[in-house]
Motif scaffolding. Structure first.
Motif, PDB file in Angstrom:
ATOM      1  N   MET A   2      22.165  19.478  72.037  1.00 64.44           N
ATOM      2  CA  MET A   2      21.270  19.930  73.109  1.00 64.44           C
ATOM      3  C   MET A   2      22.050  20.182  74.404  1.00 64.44           C
ATOM      4  SD  MET A   2      17.660  17.902  72.683  1.00 64.44           S
ATOM      5  CE  MET A   2      18.362  16.266  72.731  1.00 64.44           C
ATOM      6  N   ALA A   3      22.986  19.293  74.722  1.00 64.87           N
ATOM      7  CA  ALA A   3      23.782  19.478  75.937  1.00 64.87           C
ATOM      8  C   ALA A   3      24.598  20.760  75.855  1.00 64.87           C
ATOM      9  CB  ALA A   3      24.701  18.282  76.159  1.00 64.87           C
ATOM     10  N   THR A   4      25.158  21.050  74.687  1.00 66.66           N
ATOM     11  CA  THR A   4      25.928  22.278  74.513  1.00 66.66           C
ATOM     12  C   THR A   4      25.024  23.501  74.613  1.00 66.66           C
ATOM     13  OG1 THR A   4      27.515  21.124  73.109  1.00 66.66           O
ATOM     14  CG2 THR A   4      27.485  23.522  72.955  1.00 66.66           C
ATOM     15  N   ALA A   5      23.845  23.426  74.021  1.00 70.89           N
ATOM     16  CA  ALA A   5      22.917  24.556  74.063  1.00 70.89           C
ATOM     17  C   ALA A   5      22.434  24.820  75.490  1.00 70.89           C
ATOM     18  CB  ALA A   5      21.723  24.283  73.155  1.00 70.89           C
ATOM     19  N   ILE A   6      22.231  23.775  76.259  1.00 64.10           N
ATOM     20  CA  ILE A   6      21.697  23.934  77.613  1.00 64.10           C
ATOM     21  C   ILE A   6      22.804  24.200  78.630  1.00 64.10           C
ATOM     22  CG2 ILE A   6      20.510  22.720  79.491  1.00 64.10           C
ATOM     23  CD1 ILE A   6      18.919  21.242  77.271  1.00 64.10           C
ATOM     24  N   LEU A   7      23.915  23.468  78.524  1.00 68.44           N
ATOM     25  CA  LEU A   7      24.954  23.517  79.549  1.00 68.44           C
ATOM     26  C   LEU A   7      26.169  24.357  79.184  1.00 68.44           C
ATOM     27  CD1 LEU A   7      24.797  19.724  80.364  1.00 68.44           C
ATOM     28  CD2 LEU A   7      23.718  21.576  81.654  1.00 68.44           C
ATOM     29  N   GLY A   8      26.264  24.758  77.948  1.00 65.01           N
ATOM     30  CA  GLY A   8      27.422  25.530  77.519  1.00 65.01           C
ATOM     31  C   GLY A   8      28.492  24.628  76.938  1.00 65.01           C
ATOM     32  N   PRO A   9      29.597  25.232  76.499  1.00 72.37           N
ATOM     33  CA  PRO A   9      30.658  24.440  75.872  1.00 72.37           C
ATOM     34  C   PRO A   9      31.294  23.452  76.853  1.00 72.37           C
ATOM     35  CG  PRO A   9      31.332  26.726  76.110  1.00 72.37           C
ATOM     36  CD  PRO A   9      29.906  26.645  76.555  1.00 72.37           C
ATOM     37  N   LEU A  63      24.157   7.787  65.158  1.00 70.94           N
ATOM     38  CA  LEU A  63      25.096   8.906  65.146  1.00 70.94           C
ATOM     39  C   LEU A  63      24.360  10.246  65.067  1.00 70.94           C
ATOM     40  CD1 LEU A  63      27.924   7.466  62.856  1.00 70.94           C
ATOM     41  CD2 LEU A  63      27.989   7.815  65.345  1.00 70.94           C
ATOM     42  N   LEU A  64      23.291  10.297  64.290  1.00 80.20           N
ATOM     43  CA  LEU A  64      22.484  11.524  64.229  1.00 80.20           C
ATOM     44  C   LEU A  64      21.842  11.825  65.573  1.00 80.20           C
ATOM     45  CD1 LEU A  64      20.762  11.117  60.741  1.00 80.20           C
ATOM     46  CD2 LEU A  64      22.446  12.845  61.407  1.00 80.20           C
ATOM     47  N   VAL A  65      21.355  10.791  66.237  1.00 76.25           N
ATOM     48  CA  VAL A  65      20.757  10.972  67.560  1.00 76.25           C
ATOM     49  C   VAL A  65      21.822  11.456  68.547  1.00 76.25           C
ATOM     50  CG1 VAL A  65      19.728   9.731  69.504  1.00 76.25           C
ATOM     51  CG2 VAL A  65      18.843   9.394  67.202  1.00 76.25           C
ATOM     52  N   GLN A  66      22.991  10.843  68.511  1.00 79.38           N
ATOM     53  CA  GLN A  66      24.054  11.251  69.427  1.00 79.38           C
ATOM     54  C   GLN A  66      24.477  12.698  69.162  1.00 79.38           C
ATOM     55  OE1 GLN A  66      27.631   8.871  69.483  1.00 79.38           O
ATOM     56  NE2 GLN A  66      28.101   9.560  71.536  1.00 79.38           N
ATOM     57  N   HIS A  76      28.371  16.362  78.897  1.00 82.38           N
ATOM     58  CA  HIS A  76      28.288  16.000  77.486  1.00 82.38           C
ATOM     59  C   HIS A  76      28.537  14.506  77.282  1.00 82.38           C
ATOM     60  CE1 HIS A  76      28.935  20.345  77.357  1.00 82.38           C
ATOM     61  NE2 HIS A  76      28.267  20.299  76.227  1.00 82.38           N
ATOM     62  N   GLY A  77      29.263  13.900  78.191  1.00 85.73           N
ATOM     63  CA  GLY A  77      29.494  12.457  78.116  1.00 85.73           C
ATOM     64  C   GLY A  77      28.218  11.662  78.270  1.00 85.73           C
ATOM     65  N   SER A  78      27.226  12.270  78.876  1.00 83.05           N
ATOM     66  CA  SER A  78      25.948  11.575  79.029  1.00 83.05           C
ATOM     67  C   SER A  78      25.242  11.386  77.692  1.00 83.05           C
ATOM     68  CB  SER A  78      25.041  12.317  80.013  1.00 83.05           C
ATOM     69  OG  SER A  78      24.766  13.603  79.539  1.00 83.05           O
ATOM     70  N   ALA A  79      25.671  12.115  76.664  1.00 75.69           N
ATOM     71  CA  ALA A  79      25.096  11.913  75.327  1.00 75.69           C
ATOM     72  C   ALA A  79      25.327  10.472  74.876  1.00 75.69           C
ATOM     73  CB  ALA A  79      25.692  12.894  74.333  1.00 75.69           C
ATOM     74  N   GLY A  80      26.481   9.914  75.225  1.00 75.92           N
ATOM     75  CA  GLY A  80      26.760   8.511  74.891  1.00 75.92           C
ATOM     76  C   GLY A  80      25.816   7.566  75.603  1.00 75.92           C
ATOM     77  N   LEU A  81      25.546   7.841  76.871  1.00 77.14           N
ATOM     78  CA  LEU A  81      24.611   7.010  77.629  1.00 77.14           C
ATOM     79  C   LEU A  81      23.202   7.105  77.041  1.00 77.14           C
ATOM     80  CD1 LEU A  81      23.839   5.212  80.028  1.00 77.14           C
ATOM     81  CD2 LEU A  81      23.528   7.318  81.355  1.00 77.14           C
ATOM     82  N   PHE A  82      22.772   8.321  76.725  1.00 71.92           N
ATOM     83  CA  PHE A  82      21.444   8.484  76.135  1.00 71.92           C
ATOM     84  C   PHE A  82      21.355   7.810  74.774  1.00 71.92           C
ATOM     85  CE2 PHE A  82      21.034  12.223  79.039  1.00 71.92           C
ATOM     86  CZ  PHE A  82      19.950  11.732  79.750  1.00 71.92           C
ATOM     87  N   THR A  83      22.435   7.845  74.017  1.00 76.16           N
ATOM     88  CA  THR A  83      22.444   7.167  72.719  1.00 76.16           C
ATOM     89  C   THR A  83      22.337   5.660  72.902  1.00 76.16           C
ATOM     90  OG1 THR A  83      23.782   8.947  71.792  1.00 76.16           O
ATOM     91  CG2 THR A  83      23.717   6.889  70.560  1.00 76.16           C
ATOM     92  N   LEU A  84      23.029   5.119  73.897  1.00 78.39           N
ATOM     93  CA  LEU A  84      22.937   3.690  74.190  1.00 78.39           C
ATOM     94  C   LEU A  84      21.510   3.311  74.579  1.00 78.39           C
ATOM     95  CD1 LEU A  84      24.657   1.089  74.455  1.00 78.39           C
ATOM     96  CD2 LEU A  84      24.904   1.667  76.870  1.00 78.39           C
ATOM     97  N   LEU A  85      20.881   4.117  75.435  1.00 80.53           N
ATOM     98  CA  LEU A  85      19.488   3.855  75.820  1.00 80.53           C
ATOM     99  C   LEU A  85      18.551   3.991  74.628  1.00 80.53           C
ATOM    100  CD1 LEU A  85      19.376   5.728  79.252  1.00 80.53           C
ATOM    101  CD2 LEU A  85      19.489   3.246  78.857  1.00 80.53           C
ATOM    102  N   PHE A  86      18.804   4.993  73.788  1.00 80.72           N
ATOM    103  CA  PHE A  86      17.990   5.165  72.582  1.00 80.72           C
ATOM    104  C   PHE A  86      18.110   3.956  71.668  1.00 80.72           C
ATOM    105  CE2 PHE A  86      17.852   6.216  68.081  1.00 80.72           C
ATOM    106  CZ  PHE A  86      16.541   6.670  67.959  1.00 80.72           C
ATOM    107  N   SER A  87      19.349   3.480  71.455  1.00 82.58           N
ATOM    108  CA  SER A  87      19.547   2.345  70.550  1.00 82.58           C
ATOM    109  C   SER A  87      18.860   1.091  71.078  1.00 82.58           C
ATOM    110  CB  SER A  87      21.027   2.091  70.291  1.00 82.58           C
ATOM    111  OG  SER A  87      21.691   1.650  71.458  1.00 82.58           O
ATOM    112  N   ALA A  88      18.854   0.904  72.395  1.00 78.59           N
ATOM    113  CA  ALA A  88      18.158  -0.249  72.979  1.00 78.59           C
ATOM    114  C   ALA A  88      16.657  -0.139  72.744  1.00 78.59           C
ATOM    115  CB  ALA A  88      18.457  -0.347  74.473  1.00 78.59           C
ATOM    116  N   ALA A  89      16.095   1.034  73.009  1.00 78.93           N
ATOM    117  CA  ALA A  89      14.657   1.227  72.810  1.00 78.93           C
ATOM    118  C   ALA A  89      14.306   1.146  71.327  1.00 78.93           C
ATOM    119  CB  ALA A  89      14.225   2.568  73.389  1.00 78.93           C
TER     120      ALA A  89
END
Length: 151
Positions: free
Chosen positions: A36-43, A27-30, A52-65
């Motif tokens: 980061m997505a908000t800071a780079i891409l805006g609200p 959850l902290l990683v997500q 911003h939905g890609s945060a879920g995908l990155f979290t899934l990849l992070f959890s696997a690794a």
């Protein structure tokens, strides 16, 4: 000399606490990815496919690794380390990358139906959950070192 006591299987509740601690890490990683997505891409814009939905995908990849690498290298994730348990192969040897990744994937099967695969750890004598059976792993309490007293 120090002698290790035999390892005992880790039961359902201690494993549940370890999982809850690891979920906090996820959850902290997500939250970090979303920030980061908000800071780079805006609200976030409603009604439009949001990056911003890609945060879920990155979290899934992070959890696997995270789980695969830590189970392979150290035998335990941060949550497991904090509660004093580790994952090993059935024969007690360290888990290799293939079974560690299979164990991660099989964890999703353990959620079905209603987490019964996880509950198996509380019902079986050997305390192995469904994902342990599939991956050929077991979770044990870390052996404690007993100091011998010198006269």
């Amino acid at each position: 000399m120090d002698q290790a006591t035999p390892a005992r299987p880790a039961g359902f509740w201690i494993r549940a606490v370890a999982l809850a601690l690891d979920v906090l890490v996820f959850l902290l990683v997500q939250a970090s990815f979303k920030w980061m997505a908000t800071a780079i891409l805006g609200p976030e814009v409603e009604g439009v496919d949001s990056p911003h939905g890609s945060a879920g995908l990155f979290t899934l990849l992070f959890s696997a690794a995270y789980t695969t690498v830590l189970h392979t290298v150290a035998g335990q994730t941060i949550g497991k380390s904090l509660v004093g348990i580790r994952v090993v192969a059935v024969d007690g040897t360290p888990l290799t990358a293939g079974p560690a990744f299979l164990r991660y994937l099989a964890g999703f099967l353990s959620l079905l139906p209603l987490g019964f695969g996880f509950l198996m750890a509380g019902l079986r004598r050997d305390k192995r959950a469904l994902h342990d059976l599939i991956a050929g792993s077991r979770v044990e309490r870390r052996p404690r070192r007993q100091a011998t007293h010198c006269p």
